[in-house]
Design an enzyme around this catalytic site. Structure first.
Site, mmCIF file in Angstrom:
data_model
loop_
_atom_site.group_PDB
_atom_site.id
_atom_site.type_symbol
_atom_site.label_atom_id
_atom_site.label_comp_id
_atom_site.label_asym_id
_atom_site.label_seq_id
_atom_site.Cartn_x
_atom_site.Cartn_y
_atom_site.Cartn_z
ATOM 1 N N LYS A 1 -6.645 -9.933 -8.059
ATOM 2 C CA LYS A 1 -7.850 -10.001 -7.224
ATOM 3 C C LYS A 1 -8.853 -8.933 -7.635
ATOM 4 O O LYS A 1 -8.481 -7.836 -8.025
ATOM 5 C CB LYS A 1 -7.474 -9.758 -5.754
ATOM 6 C CG LYS A 1 -7.225 -11.042 -4.989
ATOM 7 C CD LYS A 1 -6.980 -10.783 -3.535
ATOM 8 C CE LYS A 1 -8.220 -10.295 -2.801
ATOM 9 N NZ LYS A 1 -8.026 -10.190 -1.350
ATOM 10 N N LYS B 1 0.821 -1.220 0.000
ATOM 11 C CA LYS B 1 0.000 0.000 0.000
ATOM 12 C C LYS B 1 0.847 1.260 0.000
ATOM 13 O O LYS B 1 0.460 2.262 -0.587
ATOM 14 C CB LYS B 1 -0.937 0.016 1.217
ATOM 15 C CG LYS B 1 -2.107 -0.946 1.078
ATOM 16 C CD LYS B 1 -3.224 -0.555 2.038
ATOM 17 C CE LYS B 1 -4.393 -1.515 1.925
ATOM 18 N NZ LYS B 1 -5.457 -1.208 2.889
ATOM 19 N N LYS C 1 -11.500 -2.815 -5.326
ATOM 20 C CA LYS C 1 -12.162 -1.531 -5.505
ATOM 21 C C LYS C 1 -11.227 -0.488 -6.090
ATOM 22 O O LYS C 1 -11.665 0.537 -6.583
ATOM 23 C CB LYS C 1 -12.739 -1.043 -4.177
ATOM 24 C CG LYS C 1 -11.698 -0.830 -3.095
ATOM 25 C CD LYS C 1 -12.349 -0.574 -1.762
ATOM 26 C CE LYS C 1 -11.364 -0.897 -0.656
ATOM 27 N NZ LYS C 1 -12.022 -1.270 0.589
#
Ligand code: TRP
Length: 343
Positions: free
Chosen positions: A206, A114, A209
């Protein structure tokens, strides 16, 4: 000491909920209600480790809450609330900041992903995020935690924190009458009907969003037309479906769609292939559209109905927070005694 069995899990209010959240987590949350006392949290404190627009965050928080309810979680029998309403999460997280070691956090792969290349510019909150997650779970002394595969490492860290707290404070825990261990070792429950739902555009990634193309995912609030279009356009290969599961191995996109069908139908992939193996992909997609619309349509409609009633949703969250606070305060008072804080 035996700990009372209790389930805790959290979902971030950041962006749209999609089929991956549903099949990988929420379906499992719903099933666990039969066997355990469950606490399901909309983790807004976690969400702001990455910038969230203050004008959007309340809507996202209510949307996750609506999804919990629309999917079948009962907010009266169990607890649904948002994290920031129970201050004990942040309070215990501070204690855990002093228990967890820098070396432990440096191993967290999700932070590395991240934070990306510009690690200097990531928030400190993003770095200590796993300590807050441990506090979420352990402030209720929860024993079982349904999570996706990607959270397994964070759960291991929660176990390490629980154990180090129990060891470091062993004498004090004992002196205060809590026996040998104050915190349980929370166990991950990684089962869900489909623990890894992949992008509809790329079977190696995956469903997420943060993927720019909305065609990569099915959002829980998508209407029947959107669901149908996305499945029709989902990437596939030119071959017919295999009759055996082994035939899916080199075909990630086909594997993903068969997996989604199986999860939505409550079947195994082998059963799905017995029905559709050897047939054209286009026919299978038509059946998948029908199934997805039948299963997800009512959930999306109910979510849309619920988010139009913010007063009701706010009431559910306030009631859940009141009940959660009682449990959390009990733990926090004991922790203060154990650590040696005057109160
Ligand atoms: N980190 C989890 C996620 O991103 C969300 C979460 C926060 C969580 N606290 C939790 C999950 C406690 C389980 C238990 O998916």
């Amino acid at each position: 000491m035996a700990f009372k069995e209790r389930v805790f899990s959290g979902v971030q209010p950041s962006g749209n909920l999609h089929l991956g959240n549903y099949l990988g987590a929420i379906v499992n949350f719903v099933a666990l209600q039969e066997r355990y006392d469950c606490i399901y949290c909309v983790v807004d404190l976690h969400a702001i480790t990455i910038w969230q627009d203050p004008a959007e965050l309340p809507r996202a928080t209510r949307e996750v809450t609506a999804a919990f309810i629309a999917c079948g979680i009962d907010p009266k029998k169990h607890i649904i609330f948002n994290q920031s309403q129970v201050a004990e999460h942040a309070e215990l997280a501070w204690i855990f900041n002093c228990v967890a070691r820098v070396g432990w956090l440096n191993r967290m792969t999700q932070f590395k992903e991240k934070a990306g290349k510009d690690r200097e510019n990531a928030s400190v909150g993003l770095y200590v995020y796993p300590n807050l997650m441990a506090a979420d779970i352990l402030v209720y002394r929860a024993t079982h935690v349904p999570v996706g595969e990607d959270q397994k490492q964070h759960l291991e860290l929660s176990r390490d924190i629980a154990q180090k707290f129990n060891n470091d404070f062993a004498a004090s825990i004992h002196a205060h009458g809590y026996g040998d261990a104050f915190f349980p070792q929370p166990e991950p429950l990684i089962q869900g009907p489909a623990t890894r739902v992949m992008s509809l555009r790329d079977g190696s990634k995956k469903m997420s969003k943060s993927e720019p193309s909305d065609y990569s995912r099915i959002n829980l609030t998508d209407d029947a037309d959107a669901i149908a279009q996305k499945i029709r356009k989902a990437r596939t290969d030119p071959e017919a479906l295999p009759s055996e599961e082994k035939g899916l191995e080199p075909r990630p996109e086909a594997d993903n769609l068969v997996g989604i069908y199986a999860a939505l139908a409550g079947q195994t992939k082998a059963q799905v292939l017995r029905e559709f193996g050897g047939g054209q992909f286009s026919n299978f997609k038509i059946a998948l559209v029908d199934l997805a619309v039948a299963k997800l349509g009512p959930i999306g409609n109910e979510m849309k109905r619920l988010v139009q009633d913010p007063v009701y949703i706010n009431g559910v969250l306030a009631d859940g927070a009141t009940r959660a606070r009682v449990l959390a305060a009990e733990t926090m008072n004991a922790v203060k005694d154990i650590v040696g804080f005057v109160r």
